[in-house]
Enzyme design. Structure first.
Site, mmCIF file in Angstrom:
data_model
loop_
_atom_site.group_PDB
_atom_site.id
_atom_site.type_symbol
_atom_site.label_atom_id
_atom_site.label_comp_id
_atom_site.label_asym_id
_atom_site.label_seq_id
_atom_site.Cartn_x
_atom_site.Cartn_y
_atom_site.Cartn_z
ATOM 1 N N HIS A 189 48.605 28.054 36.036
ATOM 2 C CA HIS A 189 50.038 27.828 36.188
ATOM 3 C C HIS A 189 50.868 28.902 35.483
ATOM 4 O O HIS A 189 52.097 28.986 35.676
ATOM 5 C CB HIS A 189 50.397 26.446 35.632
ATOM 6 C CG HIS A 189 51.524 25.777 36.362
ATOM 7 N ND1 HIS A 189 52.356 26.453 37.229
ATOM 8 C CD2 HIS A 189 51.972 24.492 36.357
ATOM 9 C CE1 HIS A 189 53.259 25.622 37.718
ATOM 10 N NE2 HIS A 189 53.049 24.420 37.196
ATOM 11 N N ASP A 200 52.946 29.382 40.606
ATOM 12 C CA ASP A 200 53.833 28.221 40.565
ATOM 13 C C ASP A 200 53.303 27.132 41.500
ATOM 14 O O ASP A 200 52.498 27.388 42.397
ATOM 15 C CB ASP A 200 55.252 28.606 40.988
ATOM 16 C CG ASP A 200 55.928 29.522 39.970
ATOM 17 O OD1 ASP A 200 55.591 29.395 38.772
ATOM 18 O OD2 ASP A 200 56.761 30.345 40.363
#
Length: 512
Positions: free
Chosen positions: A483, A487
């Site tokens: 992450h 995204d």
């Protein structure tokens, strides 16, 4: 002139190896590129060729020793060099020496060995010496624990690299040391001192279960082979040795396991932790293989480093299965390889990676490195653990080439013949837990990659299709991603594109 033989580069993230087998002994003549010894890492076996033609002079690292990259293994006296001492033929006298004089036997010289701070783990650069278990002048055995270091994450034990006598302790308890720094020195071999295997001297002590007998000659099996036999409970009698002089190699044990070798009726005893008497006889303690230790470390490092998250979807496999059934015979006849599901998934991932390039990128410090190619890692289970061979430039391959590459890499993985180069440089990974029956799982990233796709079992389930309930072959998909760089939108988009490409394979042909 003397030439040094050193440990070659062992591959990405591999810093040490074990000397498994010496094919030559001191005094043997060697040719250029002739194999001198074999090293074993936690991933592959590495052969070390002779850099020059000459005569093997000295073995610095004995079989079973652990050596680092660029460590000195041996020296070679090139042709025309008599070596450090002049050899006088029997019956001849050196100039100035009286016939009745006899040379005193040369005394074995102790070899100095540095004890270094081991690799402490990713992002860890220093440690504190917490405890020394030995003091200067103590005799130590190979792999016996010398001291313990403490980092901000874990405690690290430092074993003796060889048998010998501990010399000067350079880093005292409480001192802070850096990764790669020197902790102490020890002397190995020499008159009156222990040595794991004195250089140039064949080991003659019988080791139960670890040697073969070829015409009265003792033969030491490869350390990895002995370890694997102990782990799997395989008797040496069930293994066909193919190594030099009847030596059992790791490959031989794997072959025996694949052919259904029976477990040894009397496996080597394993050390036990204290346990109630009622449970002690039902426990077994087996040391982790170096491959398993590395797998454990890398997976934990991945969890500690990446901001890992997993998103899920499901794919209707009807169209892929229909296409495969229609063309599988013709495909195999033309290309000589079976048409499987992995080529479809590889193609679908390549297609999705083009649209969401951050899943095919990696973080390097404060930079993001985007890869304009796809080196696809295909996770494969082997008798000794999980490996990830890499299909290079998979984005430029046809279905047939992908299937051939996967079949070739899979065979090498099962036989333990993958080279370091064949497991390096992957940009994305596919893991197929479905072959083992997994219905759903969250795969762990293969660092430094930022994405891994988990495939699962195809299972018939009732689905609502155009207002009607139909039974469809469904598979859950899982994308684990970092992450920090990917995204949620990008991760979900990637998985949807994989789903769309598999549910309508014509999209792959039209790049839609």
């Amino acid at each position: 002139m003397s030439t040094e033989v050193r440990v070659p580069t062992l591959g990405e993230s591999v810093t040490e190896a074990t000397v498994a087998t010496w094919f030559k002994k001191p005094g043997d003549s060697v040719a250029v590129d002739e194999m001198l010894c074999e090293l074993e890492t936690d991933k592959v076996t590495v052969e070390v060729p002779s850099p020059v033609a000459g005569k093997l002079a000295e073995l610095v690292a004995a079989e079973g020793d652990t050596v680092g990259v660029d460590a000195l293994l041996a020296t070679i006296a090139e042709h025309g060099d008599a070596g450090p001492e002049e050899v006088t033929p029997k019956g001849e006298e050196k100039s100035g020496q009286k016939p009745e004089q006899k040379s005193a036997p040369a005394k074995a010289e102790a070899q100095s060995v540095d004890i270094m701070v081991p690799t402490l783990g990713e992002s860890v650069t220093e440690a504190t010496v917490s405890t020394w278990f030995k003091k200067t002048g103590d005799k130590v055995e190979a792999d016996e624990m010398l001291c313990e270091l403490e980092t901000d994450k874990v405690s690290v034990e430092v074993p003796a690299p060889a048998a010998g006598v501990l010399g000067e302790i350079l880093a005292k308890e409480g001192d802070t040391v850096e990764a790669g720094g020197k902790l102490a020195t020890m002397s190995r071999g020499g008159e009156g001192q222990p040595d794991s295997v004195a250089a140039g001297t064949p080991e003659t002590t019988e080791h139960p279960g670890g040697r073969g007998d070829q015409g009265g000659k003792d033969v030491e099996d490869a350390p990895s082979a002995k370890k694997l036999m102990a782990e799997k409970g395989v008797s040496r009698d069930d293994v066909t040795a193919t190594g030099k002089d009847g030596r059992v190699m790791k490959e031989d044990v794997l072959n025996a396991l694949s052919s259904g070798a029976k477990a040894s009726s009397s496996p080597a005893p394993a050390p036990r932790a204290p346990a109630p008497a009622a449970d002690a006889d039902r426990e077994e303690r087996v040391k982790m293989t170096r491959l398993r230790q590395t797998i454990a470390k890398r997976l934990k490092d991945s969890q500690n480093t990446a901001a890992m998250l997993t998103t899920y979807n499901e794919v209707d496999m009807t169209e892929v299965m229909a296409l495969r059934n229609e063309y599988k015979d013709l495909f195999q006849k033309k290309h000589g390889v079976k048409l499987g599901f992995m080529s479809f998934f590889t193609k679908a991932c390549v297609h999705a990676l083009k649209e969401v390039p951050e899943v095919n990128a990696e973080i390097d410090g404060t930079d993001v490195v985007y890869k304009n190619f796809v080196h696809m890692g295909i996770a494969a289970g082997t008798p000794t653990g999980l490996v990830v061979p890499v299909i290079r430039d998979a984005d430029a391959m046809s279905f047939a080439t992908i299937e051939k590459s996967i079949a070739e890499m899979g065979a090498k993985a099962r036989d333990g013949k993958l080279s370091m180069a064949e497991m390096q440089g992957g940009t994305f990974t596919i893991s197929n837990g479905g072959v083992y029956g997994s219905l759903m799982s969250s795969p762990i990233l293969n660092p430094p990659q930022s994405g891994i796709l988990g495939m699962h079992k195809i299972q018939d389930r009732p689905m609502a299709i155009n207002g009607k309930v139909e039974i469809r072959p469904m598979m859950y998909l899982a994308l684990s991603y970092d992450h920090r760089i990917v995204d949620g939108k990008g991760a979900v988009t990637f998985l949807v594109r994989v789903k769309e490409a598999l549910e309508d394979p014509r999209r792959l042909l039209m790049d839609l």
